[in-house]
Write an enzyme that holds these catalytic residues in place. Structure first.
Site, PDB file in Angstrom:
ATOM      1  N   TRP A  81      40.770  38.629  49.175  1.00 52.60           N
ATOM      2  CA  TRP A  81      41.038  37.047  49.141  1.00 52.60           C
ATOM      3  C   TRP A  81      42.644  36.995  49.407  1.00 52.60           C
ATOM      4  O   TRP A  81      43.161  36.054  49.899  1.00 52.60           O
ATOM      5  CB  TRP A  81      40.866  36.741  47.687  1.00 52.60           C
ATOM      6  CG  TRP A  81      39.322  36.339  47.732  1.00 52.60           C
ATOM      7  CD1 TRP A  81      38.441  37.222  46.668  1.00 52.60           C
ATOM      8  CD2 TRP A  81      38.565  35.710  48.422  1.00 52.60           C
ATOM      9  NE1 TRP A  81      37.194  37.014  47.211  1.00 52.60           N
ATOM     10  CE2 TRP A  81      36.997  36.021  47.964  1.00 52.60           C
ATOM     11  CE3 TRP A  81      38.598  34.525  49.414  1.00 52.60           C
ATOM     12  CZ2 TRP A  81      35.964  35.483  48.616  1.00 52.60           C
ATOM     13  CZ3 TRP A  81      37.432  34.046  49.814  1.00 52.60           C
ATOM     14  CH2 TRP A  81      36.324  34.397  49.412  1.00 52.60           C
TER      15      TRP A  81
ATOM     16  N   ASP B  47      46.589  32.050  43.241  1.00 56.70           N
ATOM     17  CA  ASP B  47      45.192  31.462  43.348  1.00 56.70           C
ATOM     18  C   ASP B  47      44.365  32.192  42.239  1.00 56.70           C
ATOM     19  O   ASP B  47      44.131  33.408  42.047  1.00 56.70           O
ATOM     20  CB  ASP B  47      44.666  32.103  44.731  1.00 56.70           C
ATOM     21  CG  ASP B  47      43.251  32.178  44.880  1.00 56.70           C
ATOM     22  OD1 ASP B  47      42.500  31.361  44.054  1.00 56.70           O
ATOM     23  OD2 ASP B  47      42.646  32.745  46.022  1.00 56.70           O
TER      24      ASP B  47
ATOM     25  N   LYS C 264      33.542  29.624  39.494  1.00 50.39           N
ATOM     26  CA  LYS C 264      33.194  30.756  38.937  1.00 50.39           C
ATOM     27  C   LYS C 264      33.378  30.825  37.269  1.00 50.39           C
ATOM     28  O   LYS C 264      32.813  31.254  36.678  1.00 50.39           O
ATOM     29  CB  LYS C 264      34.163  31.836  39.629  1.00 50.39           C
ATOM     30  CG  LYS C 264      33.996  32.264  40.791  1.00 50.39           C
ATOM     31  CD  LYS C 264      35.155  33.199  41.335  1.00 50.39           C
ATOM     32  CE  LYS C 264      35.159  33.250  42.984  1.00 50.39           C
ATOM     33  NZ  LYS C 264      33.842  33.479  43.544  1.00 50.39           N
TER      34      LYS C 264
END
Length: 362
Positions: free
Chosen positions: A103, A173, A197
Protein backbone atom coordinates in the site's frame (compact mmCIF):
# COMPACT_ATOMS: atom_id res chain seq x y z
CA UNK A 1 -27.23 -16.38 15.56
CA UNK A 2 -26.75 -19.64 13.63
CA UNK A 3 -24.54 -20.02 10.57
CA UNK A 4 -22.38 -16.94 11.09
CA UNK A 5 -19.08 -17.50 9.28
CA UNK A 6 -15.74 -17.13 11.00
CA UNK A 7 -14.96 -13.99 8.99
CA UNK A 8 -11.26 -13.23 8.50
CA UNK A 9 -11.71 -11.20 5.31
CA UNK A 10 -9.15 -8.47 4.67
CA UNK A 11 -11.77 -5.88 3.65
CA UNK A 12 -14.62 -5.33 3.39
CA UNK A 13 -14.47 -7.13 6.67
CA UNK A 14 -16.39 -8.27 9.72
CA UNK A 15 -18.90 -5.89 11.30
CA UNK A 16 -20.20 -6.20 14.86
CA UNK A 17 -23.21 -8.55 14.90
CA UNK A 18 -25.19 -6.30 17.24
CA UNK A 19 -24.67 -3.37 14.85
CA UNK A 20 -25.90 -5.43 11.90
CA UNK A 21 -28.96 -6.50 13.86
CA UNK A 22 -29.75 -2.94 14.97
CA UNK A 23 -29.40 -1.64 11.41
CA UNK A 24 -31.60 -4.47 10.16
CA UNK A 25 -34.33 -3.37 12.56
CA UNK A 26 -34.06 0.24 11.39
CA UNK A 27 -33.53 -0.48 7.71
CA UNK A 28 -37.07 -0.02 6.36
CA UNK A 29 -38.31 2.60 8.82
CA UNK A 30 -35.62 4.80 10.35
CA UNK A 31 -36.72 6.39 13.62
CA UNK A 32 -40.42 6.23 12.69
CA UNK A 33 -39.89 8.45 9.65
CA UNK A 34 -41.69 6.10 7.27
CA UNK A 35 -38.49 5.89 5.20
CA UNK A 36 -35.21 4.09 5.15
CA UNK A 37 -32.24 6.33 5.88
CA UNK A 38 -31.04 5.42 2.37
CA UNK A 39 -34.11 7.18 0.95
CA UNK A 40 -33.64 10.46 2.78
CA UNK A 41 -32.24 13.78 1.66
CA UNK A 42 -28.73 14.40 2.89
CA UNK A 43 -29.88 17.98 3.56
CA UNK A 44 -32.66 16.86 5.90
CA UNK A 45 -32.52 17.17 9.68
CA UNK A 46 -32.72 13.40 10.33
CA UNK A 47 -29.68 12.56 8.22
CA UNK A 48 -27.70 15.63 9.34
CA UNK A 49 -28.07 14.50 12.95
CA UNK A 50 -26.49 11.13 12.04
CA UNK A 51 -23.76 12.86 10.00
CA UNK A 52 -22.61 15.20 12.76
CA UNK A 53 -22.99 12.56 15.47
CA UNK A 54 -20.54 10.35 13.54
CA UNK A 55 -18.08 13.23 13.34
CA UNK A 56 -18.44 14.00 17.06
CA UNK A 57 -17.92 10.34 18.00
CA UNK A 58 -14.82 10.07 15.83
CA UNK A 59 -13.42 13.20 17.48
CA UNK A 60 -14.15 11.77 20.93
CA UNK A 61 -12.80 8.26 20.32
CA UNK A 62 -9.58 9.47 18.67
CA UNK A 63 -9.17 12.45 21.03
CA UNK A 64 -8.81 14.73 18.01
CA UNK A 65 -7.49 18.10 19.23
CA UNK A 66 -8.84 21.52 18.30
CA UNK A 67 -7.62 22.81 14.95
CA UNK A 68 -8.45 19.70 12.90
CA UNK A 69 -11.24 19.14 10.40
CA UNK A 70 -12.89 15.73 10.01
CA UNK A 71 -14.00 15.04 6.44
CA UNK A 72 -16.14 12.22 5.05
CA UNK A 73 -15.25 11.69 1.38
CA UNK A 74 -15.52 8.96 -1.23
CA UNK A 75 -13.04 7.09 -3.40
CA UNK A 76 -11.25 5.13 -0.71
CA UNK A 77 -7.67 5.57 0.43
CA UNK A 78 -6.63 5.08 -3.20
CA UNK A 79 -8.12 8.48 -4.06
CA UNK A 80 -6.24 10.02 -1.12
CA UNK A 81 -3.02 8.75 -2.69
CA UNK A 82 -3.71 11.42 -5.35
CA UNK A 83 -5.54 14.06 -3.29
CA UNK A 84 -2.68 14.41 -0.81
CA UNK A 85 -0.03 15.42 -3.39
CA UNK A 86 -2.55 17.39 -5.48
CA UNK A 87 -3.34 19.58 -2.47
CA UNK A 88 -0.12 19.54 -0.45
CA UNK A 89 2.84 18.93 -2.79
CA UNK A 90 3.79 22.34 -4.12
CA UNK A 91 6.30 23.12 -6.93
CA UNK A 92 9.89 23.08 -5.73
CA UNK A 93 9.15 20.82 -2.77
CA UNK A 94 9.62 17.07 -2.28
CA UNK A 95 7.35 14.56 -0.58
CA UNK A 96 9.06 11.88 1.51
CA UNK A 97 7.70 8.35 1.88
CA UNK A 98 8.45 5.31 4.00
CA UNK A 99 8.27 2.26 1.73
CA UNK A 100 6.86 -0.55 3.87
CA UNK A 101 4.93 -2.72 1.42
CA UNK A 102 2.16 -2.92 -1.13
CA UNK A 103 0.00 0.00 0.00
CA UNK A 104 2.88 2.39 0.64
CA UNK A 105 4.16 1.55 -2.85
CA UNK A 106 0.80 2.49 -4.39
CA UNK A 107 0.84 5.82 -2.56
CA UNK A 108 4.39 6.46 -3.81
CA UNK A 109 3.51 5.64 -7.42
CA UNK A 110 0.53 7.99 -7.35
CA UNK A 111 2.48 10.89 -5.81
CA UNK A 112 5.07 10.63 -8.60
CA UNK A 113 2.37 11.81 -11.01
CA UNK A 114 2.23 15.18 -9.25
CA UNK A 115 5.76 16.07 -8.20
CA UNK A 116 9.08 15.06 -6.71
CA UNK A 117 9.27 12.29 -4.15
CA UNK A 118 12.03 10.83 -1.97
CA UNK A 119 12.22 7.56 -0.06
CA UNK A 120 12.95 8.28 3.60
CA UNK A 121 13.39 4.57 4.43
CA UNK A 122 12.51 1.24 2.86
CA UNK A 123 12.22 -2.38 3.94
CA UNK A 124 12.02 -3.68 0.37
CA UNK A 125 15.40 -5.42 0.73
CA UNK A 126 13.84 -7.44 3.57
CA UNK A 127 10.77 -8.38 1.45
CA UNK A 128 8.80 -5.82 3.49
CA UNK A 129 8.85 -8.15 6.49
CA UNK A 130 9.56 -5.29 8.87
CA UNK A 131 8.81 -1.65 9.60
CA UNK A 132 11.96 0.50 9.42
CA UNK A 133 13.18 1.78 12.78
CA UNK A 134 12.48 5.45 13.46
CA UNK A 135 16.25 6.02 13.52
CA UNK A 136 16.47 4.82 9.91
CA UNK A 137 14.26 7.63 8.61
CA UNK A 138 16.17 10.11 6.47
CA UNK A 139 14.29 13.02 4.92
CA UNK A 140 14.90 16.69 4.22
CA UNK A 141 13.94 19.23 6.88
CA UNK A 142 12.04 21.16 4.21
CA UNK A 143 10.12 18.15 2.85
CA UNK A 144 6.52 18.93 1.94
CA UNK A 145 5.50 16.03 4.15
CA UNK A 146 6.49 12.55 5.33
CA UNK A 147 3.98 9.84 4.44
CA UNK A 148 3.70 6.46 6.14
CA UNK A 149 1.30 3.53 6.02
CA UNK A 150 0.54 2.60 9.61
CA UNK A 151 -0.42 -1.02 8.86
CA UNK A 152 0.36 -3.07 5.76
CA UNK A 153 -2.52 -5.52 5.32
CA UNK A 154 -0.79 -7.69 2.73
CA UNK A 155 2.53 -8.23 4.51
CA UNK A 156 1.09 -8.06 8.02
CA UNK A 157 3.36 -5.36 9.45
CA UNK A 158 2.43 -2.38 11.65
CA UNK A 159 4.15 0.65 13.13
CA UNK A 160 4.46 0.16 16.90
CA UNK A 161 5.17 3.88 17.41
CA UNK A 162 5.23 6.91 15.15
CA UNK A 163 8.05 9.38 14.53
CA UNK A 164 8.05 12.93 15.84
CA UNK A 165 8.68 14.85 12.61
CA UNK A 166 8.94 18.37 14.02
CA UNK A 167 8.18 20.99 11.36
CA UNK A 168 7.65 18.37 8.64
CA UNK A 169 3.99 17.41 8.24
CA UNK A 170 3.40 13.73 9.04
CA UNK A 171 0.72 11.99 6.99
CA UNK A 172 -0.66 8.56 7.94
CA UNK A 173 -2.66 6.12 5.88
CA UNK A 174 -4.50 4.28 8.68
CA UNK A 175 -7.02 2.48 6.49
CA UNK A 176 -6.48 -0.90 8.07
CA UNK A 177 -5.84 -0.05 11.71
CA UNK A 178 -7.64 3.17 12.58
CA UNK A 179 -9.12 2.95 16.08
CA UNK A 180 -7.47 -0.42 16.75
CA UNK A 181 -5.57 1.39 19.53
CA UNK A 182 -5.11 4.93 20.87
CA UNK A 183 -3.14 7.29 18.61
CA UNK A 184 -1.69 10.75 19.24
CA UNK A 185 -3.42 12.62 16.42
CA UNK A 186 -1.42 15.79 17.18
CA UNK A 187 1.68 14.12 15.70
CA UNK A 188 -0.02 14.10 12.29
CA UNK A 189 -1.01 16.77 9.81
CA UNK A 190 -3.28 14.34 8.00
CA UNK A 191 -4.70 10.92 8.86
CA UNK A 192 -6.85 9.17 6.29
CA UNK A 193 -8.62 5.81 6.26
CA UNK A 194 -11.11 3.84 4.25
CA UNK A 195 -13.83 2.66 6.63
CA UNK A 196 -14.25 -0.89 5.35
CA UNK A 197 -11.86 -2.66 7.69
CA UNK A 198 -12.35 -1.19 11.17
CA UNK A 199 -15.09 1.42 11.01
CA UNK A 200 -17.94 0.22 8.81
CA UNK A 201 -18.84 -0.82 5.29
CA UNK A 202 -17.09 0.34 2.14
CA UNK A 203 -18.09 3.68 0.64
CA UNK A 204 -16.86 6.32 3.07
CA UNK A 205 -13.29 7.51 3.64
CA UNK A 206 -12.28 9.52 6.71
CA UNK A 207 -9.80 12.38 6.42
CA UNK A 208 -8.58 14.11 9.58
CA UNK A 209 -6.66 17.20 8.49
CA UNK A 210 -5.03 20.04 10.39
CA UNK A 211 -6.77 23.27 9.46
CA UNK A 212 -3.61 25.12 8.42
CA UNK A 213 -3.13 22.52 5.64
CA UNK A 214 -6.51 23.30 4.09
CA UNK A 215 -5.78 25.94 1.50
CA UNK A 216 -6.22 26.59 -2.18
CA UNK A 217 -3.95 24.17 -4.12
CA UNK A 218 -1.06 25.75 -6.02
CA UNK A 219 -2.16 24.17 -9.31
CA UNK A 220 -5.67 23.67 -10.72
CA UNK A 221 -7.35 20.73 -8.95
CA UNK A 222 -10.87 19.48 -9.73
CA UNK A 223 -13.42 20.78 -7.23
CA UNK A 224 -14.22 17.35 -5.76
CA UNK A 225 -10.52 16.58 -5.17
CA UNK A 226 -9.84 19.68 -3.08
CA UNK A 227 -9.78 19.46 0.71
CA UNK A 228 -11.14 22.99 1.04
CA UNK A 229 -14.27 22.03 -0.92
CA UNK A 230 -15.22 19.38 1.63
CA UNK A 231 -14.03 21.33 4.66
CA UNK A 232 -16.12 24.42 3.84
CA UNK A 233 -19.25 22.31 3.28
CA UNK A 234 -18.88 19.98 6.31
CA UNK A 235 -18.56 17.05 3.86
CA UNK A 236 -21.98 17.90 2.40
CA UNK A 237 -20.82 19.64 -0.80
CA UNK A 238 -22.37 16.81 -2.80
CA UNK A 239 -24.39 13.77 -1.72
CA UNK A 240 -22.23 11.88 0.77
CA UNK A 241 -22.41 8.07 1.15
CA UNK A 242 -25.22 8.44 3.66
CA UNK A 243 -25.78 4.78 4.47
CA UNK A 244 -22.06 4.08 4.94
CA UNK A 245 -21.78 7.08 7.30
CA UNK A 246 -24.84 5.89 9.26
CA UNK A 247 -23.31 2.40 9.56
CA UNK A 248 -20.00 3.91 10.65
CA UNK A 249 -21.82 5.94 13.30
CA UNK A 250 -23.31 2.73 14.70
CA UNK A 251 -19.90 1.02 14.69
CA UNK A 252 -18.39 4.02 16.50
CA UNK A 253 -21.12 3.71 19.15
CA UNK A 254 -20.18 0.03 19.49
CA UNK A 255 -16.49 0.91 19.89
CA UNK A 256 -17.35 3.47 22.57
CA UNK A 257 -19.52 0.94 24.43
CA UNK A 258 -16.64 -1.56 24.32
CA UNK A 259 -14.01 0.62 25.92
CA UNK A 260 -13.06 2.99 23.10
CA UNK A 261 -9.62 2.88 21.50
CA UNK A 262 -8.00 1.42 24.65
CA UNK A 263 -10.67 -1.28 24.81
CA UNK A 264 -10.05 -2.16 21.18
CA UNK A 265 -6.30 -2.36 21.80
CA UNK A 266 -6.80 -4.84 24.68
CA UNK A 267 -9.21 -6.89 22.59
CA UNK A 268 -6.95 -6.87 19.53
CA UNK A 269 -3.80 -7.68 21.51
CA UNK A 270 -5.53 -10.73 22.97
CA UNK A 271 -6.68 -11.96 19.55
CA UNK A 272 -3.32 -11.38 17.86
CA UNK A 273 -1.48 -12.99 20.77
CA UNK A 274 -3.53 -16.18 20.45
CA UNK A 275 -2.62 -16.65 16.79
CA UNK A 276 1.02 -15.59 17.08
CA UNK A 277 1.41 -18.01 20.02
CA UNK A 278 -0.02 -20.80 17.85
CA UNK A 279 2.47 -19.93 15.09
CA UNK A 280 5.47 -19.61 17.41
CA UNK A 281 4.56 -22.78 19.29
CA UNK A 282 4.20 -24.92 16.17
CA UNK A 283 7.87 -25.96 15.95
CA UNK A 284 8.14 -24.39 12.50
CA UNK A 285 5.00 -25.96 11.03
CA UNK A 286 3.59 -22.43 10.79
CA UNK A 287 6.05 -19.64 9.97
CA UNK A 288 5.21 -16.01 10.63
CA UNK A 289 5.90 -13.73 7.65
CA UNK A 290 6.51 -10.45 9.51
CA UNK A 291 9.47 -9.98 11.82
CA UNK A 292 8.46 -10.24 15.49
CA UNK A 293 8.95 -6.55 16.26
CA UNK A 294 6.83 -5.43 13.32
CA UNK A 295 3.90 -7.83 13.66
CA UNK A 296 0.45 -6.41 13.00
CA UNK A 297 -2.45 -6.51 15.45
CA UNK A 298 -4.79 -6.52 12.45
CA UNK A 299 -3.39 -8.89 9.82
CA UNK A 300 -1.56 -12.05 10.89
CA UNK A 301 0.43 -13.41 7.94
CA UNK A 302 2.05 -16.84 7.92
CA UNK A 303 3.19 -19.64 5.63
CA UNK A 304 3.41 -23.42 5.64
CA UNK A 305 6.12 -25.72 4.29
CA UNK A 306 4.82 -25.61 0.71
CA UNK A 307 2.05 -24.27 -1.49
CA UNK A 308 0.21 -27.60 -1.63
CA UNK A 309 -0.11 -27.68 2.15
CA UNK A 310 -1.35 -24.08 2.12
CA UNK A 311 -4.01 -24.92 -0.46
CA UNK A 312 -5.11 -27.85 1.69
CA UNK A 313 -5.29 -25.55 4.74
CA UNK A 314 -7.49 -23.06 2.86
CA UNK A 315 -9.78 -25.77 1.48
CA UNK A 316 -10.26 -27.46 4.86
CA UNK A 317 -10.69 -24.16 6.68
CA UNK A 318 -13.44 -23.12 4.27
CA UNK A 319 -15.20 -26.45 4.80
CA UNK A 320 -15.14 -25.68 8.54
CA UNK A 321 -16.74 -22.24 8.19
CA UNK A 322 -13.62 -20.06 8.03
CA UNK A 323 -13.61 -17.31 5.40
CA UNK A 324 -10.78 -15.19 3.99
CA UNK A 325 -7.66 -17.04 5.16
CA UNK A 326 -5.92 -17.21 1.80
CA UNK A 327 -3.02 -14.77 1.62
CA UNK A 328 -2.94 -11.95 -0.92
CA UNK A 329 -1.97 -13.14 -4.39
CA UNK A 330 1.13 -10.89 -4.38
CA UNK A 331 2.78 -12.61 -1.40
CA UNK A 332 0.90 -15.90 -1.09
CA UNK A 333 0.76 -17.82 2.16
CA UNK A 334 -2.07 -17.35 4.64
CA UNK A 335 -3.56 -14.35 6.38
CA UNK A 336 -6.03 -13.91 9.22
CA UNK A 337 -7.43 -10.37 9.32
CA UNK A 338 -8.64 -9.76 12.87
CA UNK A 339 -10.04 -6.26 12.80
CA UNK A 340 -11.93 -4.73 15.73
CA UNK A 341 -15.23 -6.51 15.03
CA UNK A 342 -13.80 -10.02 14.72
CA UNK A 343 -14.87 -11.80 17.93
CA UNK A 344 -12.28 -13.48 20.12
CA UNK A 345 -14.40 -16.67 19.79
CA UNK A 346 -13.64 -16.74 16.05
CA UNK A 347 -9.93 -16.43 16.79
CA UNK A 348 -10.06 -19.24 19.37
CA UNK A 349 -11.84 -21.44 16.83
CA UNK A 350 -9.13 -20.65 14.26
CA UNK A 351 -6.33 -21.52 16.70
CA UNK A 352 -8.07 -24.81 17.48
CA UNK A 353 -8.35 -25.55 13.75
CA UNK A 354 -4.66 -24.66 13.23
CA UNK A 355 -3.57 -27.07 15.96
CA UNK A 356 -5.79 -29.82 14.65
CA UNK A 357 -4.51 -29.29 11.09
CA UNK A 358 -0.92 -29.47 12.34
CA UNK A 359 -1.60 -32.70 14.25
CA UNK A 360 -2.91 -34.30 11.07
CA UNK A 361 -0.32 -32.91 8.66
CA UNK A 362 2.79 -32.30 10.74
Amino acid sequence: MANRAYNFNAGPAALPLEVLQKVQEQFVDFENSGMSLMEMSHRGAIYEKVHFEAEALLRELLSIPEGYKVLFVQGGASTQFAMIPMNLLRPGTTAAFVATGSWATKAIQEAKLFGEIAIAASSEADSYKRIPAIGELNYASDAAYLHLTSNETIEGTQWAEFPDTGDVTLIGDMSSDILCRPVDVSKFGVIYAGAQKNLGPSGVTIVIIREDLISKPSAPVPTMLRFDTHAKADSLYNTPPTFAIYMMNEVLKWIKANGGAAGMEARNSEKAGLIYDAIDGSNGFYRGFAEAGSRSLMNVTFTLANEELEKKFVKESEANGFVGLKGHRSVGGLRASIYNAVPVESVKALVEFMRDFQSRNG
